[in-house]
Design a protein around this motif. Structure first.
Motif, short mmCIF file in Angstrom:
data_model
loop_
_atom_site.label_atom_id
_atom_site.label_comp_id
_atom_site.label_asym_id
_atom_site.label_seq_id
_atom_site.Cartn_x
_atom_site.Cartn_y
_atom_site.Cartn_z
N ILE A 175 0.85 -1.17 0.00
CA ILE A 175 0.00 0.00 0.00
C ILE A 175 0.89 1.23 0.00
N SER A 176 0.33 2.36 -0.43
CA SER A 176 1.10 3.60 -0.47
C SER A 176 0.47 4.70 0.39
N THR A 177 -0.83 4.61 0.67
CA THR A 177 -1.50 5.63 1.47
C THR A 177 -2.35 4.97 2.54
N PRO A 178 -2.49 5.57 3.72
CA PRO A 178 -1.81 6.80 4.15
C PRO A 178 -0.36 6.59 4.54
N ILE A 179 0.10 5.34 4.48
CA ILE A 179 1.49 5.01 4.77
C ILE A 179 2.00 4.11 3.66
N SER A 180 3.31 4.02 3.52
CA SER A 180 3.90 3.18 2.47
C SER A 180 4.44 1.90 3.10
N VAL A 181 3.81 0.77 2.78
CA VAL A 181 4.19 -0.51 3.36
C VAL A 181 4.07 -1.59 2.29
N SER A 182 5.06 -2.45 2.22
CA SER A 182 4.95 -3.62 1.37
C SER A 182 4.20 -4.70 2.14
N ALA A 183 4.07 -5.88 1.58
CA ALA A 183 3.36 -6.98 2.23
C ALA A 183 4.10 -7.38 3.50
N SER A 184 3.64 -6.90 4.66
CA SER A 184 4.39 -7.09 5.87
C SER A 184 3.60 -6.60 7.06
N SER A 185 4.16 -6.83 8.26
CA SER A 185 3.69 -6.17 9.46
C SER A 185 4.41 -4.84 9.59
N PHE A 186 3.79 -3.88 10.29
CA PHE A 186 4.41 -2.58 10.45
C PHE A 186 3.95 -1.94 11.75
N VAL A 187 4.78 -1.04 12.28
CA VAL A 187 4.43 -0.21 13.42
C VAL A 187 4.53 1.23 12.98
N THR A 188 3.51 2.02 13.27
CA THR A 188 3.48 3.42 12.85
C THR A 188 3.18 4.31 14.05
N LEU A 189 3.89 5.44 14.14
CA LEU A 189 3.59 6.48 15.11
C LEU A 189 2.68 7.52 14.46
N PHE A 190 1.63 7.93 15.16
CA PHE A 190 0.81 9.02 14.66
C PHE A 190 0.40 9.92 15.81
N ASP A 191 0.07 11.18 15.49
CA ASP A 191 -0.31 12.12 16.54
C ASP A 191 -1.82 12.18 16.68
N ASN A 192 -2.31 13.10 17.54
CA ASN A 192 -3.75 13.13 17.81
C ASN A 192 -4.57 13.71 16.66
N THR A 193 -3.90 14.18 15.60
CA THR A 193 -4.64 14.64 14.41
C THR A 193 -4.74 13.55 13.35
N GLY A 194 -4.06 12.41 13.58
CA GLY A 194 -4.08 11.32 12.61
C GLY A 194 -2.92 11.32 11.65
N SER A 195 -1.98 12.27 11.81
CA SER A 195 -0.80 12.33 10.94
C SER A 195 0.28 11.38 11.48
N ASN A 196 0.89 10.60 10.57
CA ASN A 196 1.94 9.69 11.01
C ASN A 196 3.32 10.32 10.83
N SER A 197 4.22 10.02 11.78
CA SER A 197 5.54 10.64 11.77
C SER A 197 6.67 9.64 11.54
N SER A 198 6.57 8.44 12.12
CA SER A 198 7.61 7.42 11.96
C SER A 198 6.96 6.08 11.68
N GLN A 199 7.75 5.23 11.04
CA GLN A 199 7.19 3.94 10.61
C GLN A 199 8.30 2.90 10.53
N TRP A 200 8.01 1.70 11.01
CA TRP A 200 8.93 0.59 10.94
C TRP A 200 8.25 -0.57 10.21
N VAL A 201 8.92 -1.15 9.23
CA VAL A 201 8.40 -2.29 8.50
C VAL A 201 9.10 -3.55 9.01
N LEU A 202 8.34 -4.56 9.37
CA LEU A 202 8.86 -5.79 9.96
C LEU A 202 8.60 -6.95 9.02
#
Length: 356
Positions: free
Chosen positions: A302-329
């Motif tokens: 997927i590319s929106t709202p985050i960019s992740v290939s076929a995988s598990s992921f952890v994403t940080l987002f703030d109280n407005t719903g905007s994501n700041s950091s992302q880890w693909v596992l």
């Protein structure tokens, strides 16, 4: 066990008995007290006291406190909760007043602090215990066999409001501690719900999320900004206030939604969708008062709202719903946490790639 930031062991406790013991959750409150919940079979000895399960397995709660802010911990109390079936405690939380909140599962009948709960099938238990270990209230909620023991569970640490969520594939009544009944309606393969109990065990709000196919709330986190829920939906689902998830196929899409404390309408909704099966799994707090982390997985890129290939992921987002950091596992993990300097700590061994 308690470790320093450098990984040095500072305090630990072990306990066991004639059967099998399992630790399911552990937290430390703002005052430094440590709470552990789990399950045991047969008998178990803790701090010189032996407990014997009433059925196949019972749940337990242990509370430890430090002495004068030192690293010496003593046990405040231990509680065994059980009935005639297989019972266990899976989640524990504590509010700012030191009250303890428990969530778990039981079969047939369970006794909690003198209060007996019964169910014709497997059910979840939600209970509130005082800082001294006495029961304040307890309720039960039917659960889906297909969902196992999963129960979305979160508390407002200031007000003591408890939020629980999940899915249901039939209409049924739920009761609060005062025996008031509320009906969860049902119209699709699997509908989602969020139930809010106030600090006395009375139901405040029942949020019934009825969609086209199958939808489930997988986890809940609560802070001063509101109530966050994560899960999946395989059909169109209206969260309210024109926030709609509408998968393009029958495969589920993952979502994170933020409600206000009243659960009236969502503040924002974030959807992540691929051509395969996607879902949101768990939510975790961070050192920031406004940022939240969530674990999800997708079966195609997927590319929106985050960019992740076929995988598990952890994403940080703030109280407005905007994501700041992302880890693909590259494989699944059992649990995770975010450090004060926004680093990811996980349980498991695998390759990690930070993409932002």
């Amino acid at each position: 066990a308690l470790y320093s930031e450098q990984g040095e062991l500072q305090w630990s406790i072990s306990f066991g008995g004639s059967g099998t013991e399992a630790l399911h959750d552990v937290i430390m409150d703002d005052g430094g007290s440590v709470y552990l919940v789990g399950s045991y079979t047969g008998s178990v000895s803790v701090n010189g006291i032996t407990y014997t399960s009433q059925g196949s397995a019972d749940g337990f709660l242990l509370k430890f406190s430090s002495i004068s802010s030192s690293l010496i911990y003593t046990m405040d109390f231990a509680i065994s909760i059980g009935g005639n079936g297989f019972d266990k405690l899976l989640r524990v939380e504590a509010d700012n007043a030191g009250n303890i909140y428990l969530a778990g599962s039981f079969e047939q009948t369970i006794v909690v602090g003198g209060n007996t709960l019964s169910t014709p099938s497997d059910a979840n238990i939600i209970a509130k215990v005082s800082s001294l270990g006495s029961l304040i209230w307890s309720v039960s909620k039917q659960k889906l066999p297909s969902q196992g023991d999963e129960l979305a569970f979160g508390i407002n640490k200031t007000t003591g409001t408890v939020y629980v969520g999940g899915g249901h594939d039939f209409a049924y009544s739920i009761k609060d501690f005062f025996n008031n009944s509320y009906t969860l309606s049902y119209s699709s393969q699997l509908d989602a719900h969020i139930i809010a109990y106030d600090n006395t065990g009375k139901i405040e709000t029942v949020k019934n999320l009825v969609g086209e196919n199958a939808q489930v709330i997988k986890d809940i986190f609560v802070n001063n900004d509101g109530v966050y829920a994560i899960g999946y939906s395989s059909g169109e689902l209206d969260f309210g206030n024109s926030n709609i998830i509408s998968p393009s196929d029958d495969d589920p899409d993952g979502f994170v939604v933020r409600y206000d404390a009243s659960l009236d309408n969502p503040v924002w909704l974030s959807i992540y969708s691929s051509t395969g099966s996607d879902e949101g799994i768990t939510l975790r707090p961070t050192a920031s008062a406004t940022d939240i982390a969530f674990l999800g997985k997708v079966s195609a890129g997927i590319s929106t709202p985050i960019s992740v290939s076929a995988s598990s992921f952890v994403t940080l987002f703030d109280n407005t719903g905007s994501n700041s950091s992302q880890w693909v596992l590259d494989r699944s993990i059992n649990d995770y946490a975010i450090t004060d300097d926004s680093q990811l700590i996980t349980v498991g061994t695998f390759y990690i790639k930070k993409t932002q």
